[in-house]
Design an enzyme around this catalytic site. Structure first.
Site, PDB file in Angstrom:
ATOM      1  N   ARG A   1      -1.218   8.960   1.193  1.00  0.00           N
ATOM      2  CA  ARG A   1      -2.612   9.371   0.981  1.00  0.00           C
ATOM      3  C   ARG A   1      -2.832  10.876   0.960  1.00  0.00           C
ATOM      4  O   ARG A   1      -3.646  11.374   0.193  1.00  0.00           O
ATOM      5  CB  ARG A   1      -3.485   8.807   2.110  1.00  0.00           C
TER       6      ARG A   1
ATOM      7  N   GLU B   1       0.845  -1.198   0.000  1.00  0.00           N
ATOM      8  CA  GLU B   1       0.000   0.000   0.000  1.00  0.00           C
ATOM      9  C   GLU B   1       0.878   1.245   0.000  1.00  0.00           C
ATOM     10  O   GLU B   1       2.086   1.160   0.253  1.00  0.00           O
ATOM     11  CB  GLU B   1      -0.935  -0.015   1.218  1.00  0.00           C
TER      12      GLU B   1
ATOM     13  N   HIS C   1      -9.420   9.648   2.506  1.00  0.00           N
ATOM     14  CA  HIS C   1      -8.984   8.562   1.630  1.00  0.00           C
ATOM     15  C   HIS C   1      -9.157   9.041   0.204  1.00  0.00           C
ATOM     16  O   HIS C   1     -10.205   9.575  -0.152  1.00  0.00           O
ATOM     17  CB  HIS C   1      -9.809   7.293   1.866  1.00  0.00           C
TER      18      HIS C   1
ATOM     19  N   HIS D   1     -11.840   9.766   6.145  1.00  0.00           N
ATOM     20  CA  HIS D   1     -11.601   8.335   6.342  1.00  0.00           C
ATOM     21  C   HIS D   1     -11.117   7.984   7.742  1.00  0.00           C
ATOM     22  O   HIS D   1     -11.579   7.018   8.333  1.00  0.00           O
ATOM     23  CB  HIS D   1     -10.538   7.912   5.322  1.00  0.00           C
TER      24      HIS D   1
ATOM     25  N   ARG E   1      -1.453   9.093   8.995  1.00  0.00           N
ATOM     26  CA  ARG E   1      -1.350   7.651   9.253  1.00  0.00           C
ATOM     27  C   ARG E   1      -0.823   6.900   8.033  1.00  0.00           C
ATOM     28  O   ARG E   1      -1.272   7.123   6.911  1.00  0.00           O
ATOM     29  CB  ARG E   1      -2.733   7.112   9.606  1.00  0.00           C
TER      30      ARG E   1
HETATM   31  C1  LIG Z   1     -13.843   1.550   4.687  1.00  0.00           C
HETATM   32  C2  LIG Z   1     -12.690   1.474   5.628  1.00  0.00           C
HETATM   33  C3  LIG Z   1     -11.561   0.727   5.298  1.00  0.00           C
HETATM   34  C4  LIG Z   1     -10.475   0.648   6.173  1.00  0.00           C
HETATM   35  N1  LIG Z   1      -9.415  -0.148   5.859  1.00  0.00           N
HETATM   36  C5  LIG Z   1      -8.407  -0.299   6.760  1.00  0.00           C
HETATM   37  C6  LIG Z   1      -7.347  -1.216   6.520  1.00  0.00           C
HETATM   38  O1  LIG Z   1      -7.317  -1.898   5.518  1.00  0.00           O
HETATM   39  N2  LIG Z   1      -6.365  -1.320   7.454  1.00  0.00           N
HETATM   40  C7  LIG Z   1      -6.357  -0.591   8.613  1.00  0.00           C
HETATM   41  O2  LIG Z   1      -5.443  -0.737   9.428  1.00  0.00           O
HETATM   42  N3  LIG Z   1      -7.375   0.269   8.868  1.00  0.00           N
HETATM   43  C8  LIG Z   1      -8.386   0.418   7.991  1.00  0.00           C
HETATM   44  N4  LIG Z   1      -9.413   1.282   8.258  1.00  0.00           N
HETATM   45  C9  LIG Z   1      -9.426   1.955   9.564  1.00  0.00           C
HETATM   46  C10 LIG Z   1      -9.813   0.937  10.629  1.00  0.00           C
HETATM   47  O3  LIG Z   1     -10.853   0.126  10.155  1.00  0.00           O
HETATM   48  C11 LIG Z   1     -10.253   1.621  11.908  1.00  0.00           C
HETATM   49  O4  LIG Z   1      -9.329   2.590  12.285  1.00  0.00           O
HETATM   50  C12 LIG Z   1     -10.346   0.595  13.042  1.00  0.00           C
HETATM   51  O5  LIG Z   1     -11.154  -0.472  12.649  1.00  0.00           O
HETATM   52  C13 LIG Z   1     -10.908   1.250  14.282  1.00  0.00           C
HETATM   53  O6  LIG Z   1     -11.146   0.236  15.216  1.00  0.00           O
HETATM   54  P1  LIG Z   1     -11.719   0.626  16.629  1.00  0.00           P
HETATM   55  O7  LIG Z   1     -11.847  -0.654  17.389  1.00  0.00           O
HETATM   56  O8  LIG Z   1     -10.909   1.697  17.205  1.00  0.00           O
HETATM   57  O9  LIG Z   1     -13.160   1.258  16.321  1.00  0.00           O
HETATM   58  P2  LIG Z   1     -14.393   0.706  15.451  1.00  0.00           P
HETATM   59  O10 LIG Z   1     -14.067  -0.550  14.750  1.00  0.00           O
HETATM   60  O11 LIG Z   1     -14.895   1.818  14.641  1.00  0.00           O
HETATM   61  O12 LIG Z   1     -15.466   0.384  16.593  1.00  0.00           O
HETATM   62  C14 LIG Z   1     -16.054   1.441  17.315  1.00  0.00           C
HETATM   63  C15 LIG Z   1     -17.134   0.850  18.184  1.00  0.00           C
HETATM   64  O13 LIG Z   1     -17.582   1.794  19.135  1.00  0.00           O
HETATM   65  C16 LIG Z   1     -19.013   1.804  19.160  1.00  0.00           C
HETATM   66  N5  LIG Z   1     -19.447   3.100  19.660  1.00  0.00           N
HETATM   67  C17 LIG Z   1     -19.131   4.336  19.193  1.00  0.00           C
HETATM   68  N6  LIG Z   1     -19.694   5.281  19.966  1.00  0.00           N
HETATM   69  C18 LIG Z   1     -20.382   4.633  20.942  1.00  0.00           C
HETATM   70  C19 LIG Z   1     -21.178   5.051  22.040  1.00  0.00           C
HETATM   71  N7  LIG Z   1     -21.407   6.346  22.325  1.00  0.00           N
HETATM   72  N8  LIG Z   1     -21.731   4.099  22.828  1.00  0.00           N
HETATM   73  C20 LIG Z   1     -21.557   2.794  22.566  1.00  0.00           C
HETATM   74  N9  LIG Z   1     -20.819   2.336  21.534  1.00  0.00           N
HETATM   75  C21 LIG Z   1     -20.228   3.252  20.749  1.00  0.00           C
HETATM   76  C22 LIG Z   1     -19.393   1.505  17.730  1.00  0.00           C
HETATM   77  O14 LIG Z   1     -20.735   1.101  17.645  1.00  0.00           O
HETATM   78  C23 LIG Z   1     -18.380   0.406  17.425  1.00  0.00           C
HETATM   79  O15 LIG Z   1     -18.810  -0.809  17.986  1.00  0.00           O
HETATM   80  C24 LIG Z   1     -10.503   1.360   7.402  1.00  0.00           C
HETATM   81  C25 LIG Z   1     -11.636   2.108   7.726  1.00  0.00           C
HETATM   82  C26 LIG Z   1     -12.726   2.171   6.857  1.00  0.00           C
HETATM   83  C27 LIG Z   1     -13.924   2.962   7.236  1.00  0.00           C
END
Ligand SMILES: Cc1cc2nc3c(=O)[nH]c(=O)nc-3n(C[C@H](O)[C@H](O)[C@H](O)COP(=O)(O)OP(=O)(O)OC[C@H]3O[C@@H](n4cnc5c(N)ncnc54)[C@H](O)[C@@H]3O)c2cc1C
Length: 533
Positions: free
Chosen positions: A286, A115, A240, A347, A382
């Protein structure tokens, strides 16, 4: 009132990884505002960066991360996360994750993706649905742990943190619990715990166009801000470069891996325009690609640019990118025969709640892990596929650190008041909520986007203050609902992005302003720190 040893808000990679480890040491609640899999994690396509090949090294991964971060990464944090990556990937493999492999000289090895910004192939993936597979593996394991003391509370939305200072114990501030709206009953519950972990993900929904799902409304940052916790680097929002451009496609990402496999960005005249902007062409980092597309679109008056990978064999594209291939086809675009129309979209939130590499925040008893936290790994930009990795490593370290920590011992714990709510339900006014949602997202897109100016930022700031006043009035008078709570959080996060952007008088990484187009290394300013306390 419920009470747990650990309360985790969020069911993405960070929250679930933490919960699975913590469950071995006490009772755990995982609170999530929709269903378990409704996360950014489940949408991740490209994969997880981790050094596994003999041709790669930790040193190169560190160097690539620092370079992308434009001088703002914390090198010690980068080193820790990069070197602990293989052990955390092994944890996932032990849960049953099967990353794609290929046959090389008679033995199997990981099929590594490449990437933008990575000098080597180092991205572990499962075709183009890596995040979904990880989310499934973690949720399945959590299902098995539930008998052992993990409560998964779906359709529960965290509203606000309860802190000692808010209850009048300012001298010994710490987090004591959290208010949570049970969407089924409409009641706000009080949950006590002296170990609250925010894993609420990012804030993409603050912008009109985003790759993020609907849950990404910046709730964690907003709650922490209201509790007086330090917030860092919110000006660095990653756009993105390649989101599918189609009137009916809502936020569908075309993974950077498509460019990694040879996809070329072309303008409406078919030119490989990226060569004019960066020697790395379509595989530049990016921020550079997103700005180049923005400039190209503005220059030509076109609505989008095109990502062309038609020179690759049809079978390879279908096998490597099944999700992207099928989705594009549903919108009438056959990526094996025609270039994909794309535009940039919000993104990833590089800033967030300021933490150390163990997720500890400025408020004792509160940790922040995953996208909601700002450890210093990403700096001003990032590196692709480093965020899933950060979620995994910091979740593990947060749990280890908490187990080492001495817990506060109070003979009589501070009593937590029940939630007080305005009890008027005025459905006629719902239109105001939706109007304000749209207004915030539109103004952030128009005034606080990829290329900024002080004048536009000041305009955004003035509008946001008015909107925040209106929302506050609503908040105190009416029964709380998910829409109202999310609106309040969006407005807070939008204002934090604008304030941070206004205070950085230089262009660096993802923050680009026409008023200060150069990077200012003589009077180097590290993080942008904001605190209400
Ligand atoms: C389309 C897309 C593609 C991506 N591709 C990549 C990739 O290939 N590689 C990579 O490293 N990163 C990638 N990313 C970024 C990565 O997916 C995220 O940074 C990462 O998954 C975040 O994980 P997290 O556990 O911090 O939060 P999330 O996976 O976003 O989970 C957040 C959680 O908190 C909950 N929540 C939020 N607010 C509240 C509240 N007030 N009360 C209760 N629950 C709440 C939500 O419902 C969810 O369950 C991508 C992101 C997107 C959108």
């Amino acid at each position: 009132m419920k009470e747990y040893d650990f309360v985790v808000i969020g069911s993405g990679i960070a929250g679930l990884s933490f919960a699975l480890k913590a469950a071995k040491h006490g009772s755990v609640a995982v609170i999530t505002k929709r269903k378990g899999p409704d996360t950014n994690t489940a949408w991740a396509q490209g994969g997880i960066a981790c050094v596994t090949s003999d041709e790669d090294s930790f040193e190169l991964h560190v160097r690539d991360t620092l370079e992308a971060g434009a001088g703002l990464c914390d090198e010690n944090v980068v080193r820790t996360i990069v070197t602990e990556a293989p052990a955390r990937i092994q944890d996932l493999v032990e849960l049953g994750m099967q990353f794609d492999e290929r046959e090389v000289c008679g033995h199997r090895e990981f099929d590594l993706g490449r990437e933008g910004g990575h000098s080597k192939r180092r991205v572990l993936h499962v075709r183009d649905v890596t995040g979904k597979e990880i989310e499934n593996a973690l949720l399945s394991e959590l299902g098995r742990s539930r008998n052992g003391g993990v409560d998964l509370l779906e359709n529960h939305m965290a509203v606000d943190l309860i802190t000692a200072a808010k209850l009048g114990y300012a001298a010994e501030d710490r987090c004591l619990g959290i208010y949570v709206l049970d969407e089924n009953s409409g009641k706000v519950e009080t949950i006590r715990s002296d170990r609250i972990v925010l894993a609420t993900g990012g804030c993409g929904k603050v912008y009109l166009y985003t790759t993020n799902p609907d849950i990404a409304t910046g709730d964690g940052v907003a709650m922490a801000w209201r509790a007086g916790v330090t917030i860092a680097n919110m000006e660095f929002v990653q756009f993105h470069p390649t989101c599918l451009f189609h009137p009916k496609a809502k936020s569908f990402l075309i993974s950077e891996a498509v460019r990694g496999e040879g996809g070329i960005l072309r303008n409406n005249r078919g030119e490989d325009f990226m060569q004019r902007y960066d020697p790395r062409g379509s595989l530049a980092p990016r921020d550079i690609v997103a700005r180049a597309i923005d400039a190209e679109i503005k220059r030509s008056g076109a609505q989008c640019v095109f990502l062309d990978i038609t020179d690759k064999p049809v079978e390879f594209l279908r096998e490597r990118f099944p999700n992207i291939y099928e989705t594009c086809l549903r919108f009438g675009i056959d990526m094996t025969k025609q270039p994909i129309p794309v535009v940039p979209a919000a993104h990833y939130q590089c800033g967030g709640i300021k933490t150390d590499v163990n997720g500890a925040t400025s408020l004792p008893g509160l940790s922040a892990i995953g996208e909601v936290g700002c450890t210093g790994l990403h700096g001003a930009n990032r590196l692709a596929s480093n965020s899933l990795l950060e979620g995994l490593v910091v979740a593990h370290r947060a749990c280890e650190a908490m187990l080492q920590e001495r817990r506060p011992s109070r003979v009589t714990p501070i009593s937590l008041p029940e939630w007080q709510s305005g009890d008027v339900q005025n459905v006629d006014e719902l239109v105001v909520i939706y109007h304000n949602w749209d207004e915030i997202r539109r103004l952030m897109w128009d005034y606080v986007g990829i290329v900024r100016t002080d004048k536009r930022l000041q305009r955004a700031s003035a509008r946001l203050r008015n909107l925040q006043r209106e929302i506050r009035e609503f908040y105190w008078n009416f029964t709380v609902s998910v829409d109202l709570l999310e609106l309040r959080n969006l407005a807070t996060v939008a204002a934090l992005i604008v304030d941070s952007a206004l205070s950085r008088k230089e262009s660096r990484g993802l923050h680009y302003t026409l008023d200060y187009p150069e990077r200012e290394d003589r009077q180097f300013r590290r993080d942008t720190l904001l605190s209400r306390g």
